[in-house]
Write a protein that holds these residues in place. Structure first.
Motif, PDB file in Angstrom:
ATOM      1  N   ARG A 105       0.836  -1.205   0.000  1.00 44.64           N
ATOM      2  CA  ARG A 105       0.000   0.000   0.000  1.00 44.64           C
ATOM      3  C   ARG A 105       0.866   1.248   0.000  1.00 44.64           C
ATOM      4  N   ASP A 106       1.946   1.187   0.746  1.00 44.14           N
ATOM      5  CA  ASP A 106       2.900   2.285   0.850  1.00 44.14           C
ATOM      6  C   ASP A 106       4.212   1.702   1.357  1.00 44.14           C
ATOM      7  N   GLU A 107       5.239   2.549   1.444  1.00 42.01           N
ATOM      8  CA  GLU A 107       6.533   2.031   1.860  1.00 42.01           C
ATOM      9  C   GLU A 107       6.567   1.661   3.335  1.00 42.01           C
ATOM     10  N   ASP A 108       5.563   2.084   4.113  1.00 41.04           N
ATOM     11  CA  ASP A 108       5.530   1.704   5.527  1.00 41.04           C
ATOM     12  C   ASP A 108       5.307   0.210   5.710  1.00 41.04           C
ATOM     13  N   GLU A 145       2.594   9.606   6.883  1.00 36.62           N
ATOM     14  CA  GLU A 145       1.518   8.835   6.262  1.00 36.62           C
ATOM     15  C   GLU A 145       0.829   7.938   7.279  1.00 36.62           C
ATOM     16  N   GLU A 146       1.563   7.344   8.194  1.00 34.89           N
ATOM     17  CA  GLU A 146       0.939   6.512   9.223  1.00 34.89           C
ATOM     18  C   GLU A 146       0.088   7.353  10.166  1.00 34.89           C
ATOM     19  N   ARG A 164      -3.275   7.943   8.744  1.00 34.94           N
ATOM     20  CA  ARG A 164      -4.158   6.790   8.898  1.00 34.94           C
ATOM     21  C   ARG A 164      -4.682   6.697  10.325  1.00 34.94           C
TER      22      ARG A 164
END
Length: 416
Positions: A226-229, A308-309, A312
């Motif tokens: 979903r993302d680099e996390d 980004e986290e 969310r």
């Protein structure tokens, strides 16, 4: 094998650039000879893992470099320390430990290092680029730099990472060299329509860390992140349960567009199949309690939460509106925290139990108030280390379940 030094290297070694540079080069030369490197190479940056206070020896080492007028030669970020300098009242530490812990962090700044104090330097403006040579400490940062960015670093430990920063040089050895970056062991994911949630990436990381040994793993069939996390979580778990410093995910990471590219045209030494049952088993070992157990706290952000986290998490808090007095600690870098504060994103969030933590992490220092209950986390790394480090019972779950549990006051997972 004789280590080849440039005229600049020899000048440092001979003390012509000061006693601190000479000391750092002397150590770096001895290290390079021990591992069989033929020469040194230029680095564009460093990340120092030695800010966490473990005793007087670490402080003495840095103090000697400061006393000798030493300065780092490349942009150098700092890993977490033992203290949250942004929220100094949060850490419960006797003065006998607090004074040297603070001094260790300050001494690194006096060497010219950047006051990042984060385990995720790749989330800062000092993020390297593909192919750049760096010297990084901190296991999750190392695997992220090599795997997700495609920069190049070995697993540098305390003191050696700082010697590289002080000289701007690193041994031409290991993962700095292309021939040592080829995959050796293949992990084939056979997961069907499994939900590509955060836990799946953690579970895969746990498995490849335990099974790879000193071999570079290649992963086929990994869902597009979903993302680099999610890749961050995979790498952190792999570096926690094993010695992984680089993984290749076919079609996802920069040096693995195809299996042939990842293996440099060779066949894998071994192939291991990973099923949903394998992932469930790996994740089950992170949790010591069943659903319904009373909850003491939630800890998120190991590695440090990205912006980004946070984007969310904050809507989850507003929707679940936890208000039962369950603290929700979120470890994050000070640069990310400053950005959130400037955006006004954290206004009123304390009503939901949110407690941001900067400069350190809740599994390495005394921050969590209650250690006699269950602490929930979405981090494989935190779940692995916290029981031994701070003596807590851990329940691992998705971030949304952690927040729902804080609202319920007990452990809630999935549809339960």
């Amino acid at each position: 094998m004789t280590l080849e030094l440039t005229a600049q290297d020899q000048s440092m070694l001979d003390g012509e650039q000061g006693p601190s540079a000479a000391a750092a080069m002397k150590i770096l030369v001895a290290f390079s000879n021990a591992i069989g490197a033929r020469g040194l190479l230029d680095i564009s940056g460093a990340h120092i893992d030695g800010c966490l206070y473990h005793g007087k020896a670490g402080l003495d080492f840095v103090e000697r470099l400061v006393e000798g007028g030493g300065r780092v030669q490349v942009p150098t970020t700092l890993n977490v320390g033992s203290f949250d300098l942004i929220h100094p009242g949060m850490v419960k530490m006797p003065a006998s430990e607090e004074v040297p812990a603070r001094r260790l962090m300050k001494a690194h700044l006096e060497l010219g290092c950047q006051a990042t104090f984060t385990c995720a330097p790749y989330q800062t403006r000092f993020r390297p680029e593909f192919g750049q040579q760096v010297a990084w400490g901190e296991s999750n940062a190392i695997v992220f730099a090599n795997s997700v960015i495609g920069a190049r670093t070995n697993r540098y430990g305390d003191f050696i990472d700082l010697c590289c920063a002080m000289t701007g040089r690193a041994p031409a050895w290991g993962l700095h060299l292309s021939e040592n970056r080829r995959g050796r062991i293949l992990f084939e994911l056979d997961i069907g329509e499994a939900d590509p949630n955060d836990s799946l990436f953690v579970g895969v990381g746990l498995i490849i860390g335990q099974a790879s040994g000193d071999r570079i793993p290649v992963i086929s069939g990994l869902p597009q992140a979903r993302d680099e996390d999610q890749l961050k979580a995979l790498g952190a778990a792999a570096a926690t349960t094993g010695a992984v410093a680089l993984f290749h995910a076919v079609g996802i990471t920069p040096e693995a567009n195809t299996p042939d590219e990842a293996f440099h045209g060779h066949a894998p030494d071994e192939t291991i199949r990973i099923t949903p049952a394998d992932i469930d088993h790996a994740l089950s070992r992170l949790s010591g309690v069943a659903d319904g157990a009373p909850l003491a706290a939630v800890s998120l952000g190991t590695p440090h939460f990205s912006h980004e986290e946070w984007t969310r998490l904050l809507p989850m808090l507003r929707e679940a509106a936890p208000g039962r007095g369950i603290p929700i600690y979120v470890n994050t870098g000070r640069a990310t925290l400053t950005r959130l504060q400037e955006e006004g994103a954290l206004t009123g969030m304390e009503a939901f139990g949110l407690i941001p933590v900067a400069d350190t992490c809740t599994y390495v220092t005394s921050i969590i108030e209650r250690l006699d209950g269950v602490v929930m986390t979405n981090s494989g790394k935190w779940a692995h280390y916290a029981p031994g480090n701070i003596g807590v019972t851990v329940a691992f779950a998705e971030m949304a379940d952690c927040i729902r549990s804080a609202a319920a006051g007990h452990v809630v997972r999935g549809a339960s």
